[in-house]
Motif scaffolding. Sequence first.
Motif, PDB file in Angstrom:
ATOM      1  N   HIS A 234       0.839  -1.189   0.000  1.00 35.80           N
ATOM      2  CA  HIS A 234       0.000   0.000   0.000  1.00 35.80           C
ATOM      3  C   HIS A 234       0.878   1.244   0.000  1.00 35.80           C
ATOM      4  O   HIS A 234       2.082   1.172   0.257  1.00 35.80           O
ATOM      5  CB  HIS A 234      -0.892   0.028   1.253  1.00 35.80           C
ATOM      6  CG  HIS A 234      -1.879  -1.085   1.329  1.00 35.80           C
ATOM      7  ND1 HIS A 234      -3.041  -1.102   0.598  1.00 35.80           N
ATOM      8  CD2 HIS A 234      -1.859  -2.235   2.033  1.00 35.80           C
ATOM      9  CE1 HIS A 234      -3.708  -2.216   0.871  1.00 35.80           C
ATOM     10  NE2 HIS A 234      -3.010  -2.928   1.744  1.00 35.80           N
TER      11      HIS A 234
ATOM     12  N   MET B 205      -9.487   3.791  -0.702  1.00 33.57           N
ATOM     13  CA  MET B 205      -8.650   3.621   0.487  1.00 33.57           C
ATOM     14  C   MET B 205      -8.078   4.976   0.899  1.00 33.57           C
ATOM     15  O   MET B 205      -7.124   5.451   0.312  1.00 33.57           O
ATOM     16  CB  MET B 205      -7.529   2.613   0.209  1.00 33.57           C
ATOM     17  CG  MET B 205      -6.705   2.296   1.442  1.00 33.57           C
ATOM     18  SD  MET B 205      -5.685   0.838   1.190  1.00 33.57           S
ATOM     19  CE  MET B 205      -4.610   0.951   2.610  1.00 33.57           C
TER      20      MET B 205
ATOM     21  N   CYS C 194      -4.006   6.108  -0.279  1.00 29.13           N
ATOM     22  CA  CYS C 194      -3.159   4.999  -0.700  1.00 29.13           C
ATOM     23  C   CYS C 194      -2.792   5.262  -2.153  1.00 29.13           C
ATOM     24  O   CYS C 194      -3.674   5.446  -2.990  1.00 29.13           O
ATOM     25  CB  CYS C 194      -3.898   3.674  -0.581  1.00 29.13           C
ATOM     26  SG  CYS C 194      -2.948   2.274  -1.213  1.00 29.13           S
TER      27      CYS C 194
ATOM     28  N   TYR D 227      -1.511   0.828  -6.239  1.00 25.42           N
ATOM     29  CA  TYR D 227      -2.694   0.047  -6.598  1.00 25.42           C
ATOM     30  C   TYR D 227      -2.718  -1.249  -5.780  1.00 25.42           C
ATOM     31  O   TYR D 227      -1.761  -2.022  -5.815  1.00 25.42           O
ATOM     32  CB  TYR D 227      -2.722  -0.274  -8.094  1.00 25.42           C
ATOM     33  CG  TYR D 227      -3.970  -1.041  -8.433  1.00 25.42           C
ATOM     34  CD1 TYR D 227      -5.192  -0.368  -8.518  1.00 25.42           C
ATOM     35  CD2 TYR D 227      -3.958  -2.411  -8.588  1.00 25.42           C
ATOM     36  CE1 TYR D 227      -6.359  -1.063  -8.765  1.00 25.42           C
ATOM     37  CE2 TYR D 227      -5.120  -3.109  -8.841  1.00 25.42           C
ATOM     38  CZ  TYR D 227      -6.314  -2.434  -8.936  1.00 25.42           C
ATOM     39  OH  TYR D 227      -7.474  -3.115  -9.167  1.00 25.42           O
TER      40      TYR D 227
HETATM   41 CU1  CUA Z   1      -4.140   0.352  -0.578  1.00 24.09          CU
HETATM   42 CU2  CUA Z   1      -4.244   1.192  -2.815  1.00 24.09          CU
END
Ligand code: CUA
Length: 151
Positions: free
Chosen positions: A98, A144, A133, A136
């Motif tokens: 992430h 996210m 985030c 991907y």
């Molecule tokens: Cu966690 Cu994009």
Amino acid sequence: RYEEIWLMLSGAMLVIFMVITGYQTFALGMGPPSNKETIDPEKVDETAPFDKPGVYQTGDHEYEVVMTLEVFNFNPGKIEIPAGSTVTFIMTSKDVVHGFQVVDTNLNAMVMPGHIQRATQKFSKPGEYLVLCNEYCGTGHQHMSTVITVK
Ligand code: CUA
């Protein structure tokens, strides 16, 4: 003889290339300094400090945020700190890679399973800082996000 010199030269070049490649593999294998601390991604919930994610005051205007990331959440979801605080984020991922990007700051870190990532940022101005985030991580990736509230 010229041929022999060329043979020796190309042989030497080959050895040099091999040494460079070997060194790069070795150096990369070590990882960047901030990612040197490792953790079993299967046992994050049982491993301190990640067994208790949260916001902890560690000094005068100093805070630590212990954070776990997983599809598609930042935990803790709510972070509130007083303006003027210096915050060290201690993070790890429970599943995939992430990103941890805090909009309007220079904070931008990759959070990988198996590694502990640390990043420090001073929050001088009050406001709501959006956390995204930016790696991907699956179908919910674009949702996210969380917010750091600086009061
Ligand atoms: Cu966690 Cu994009």
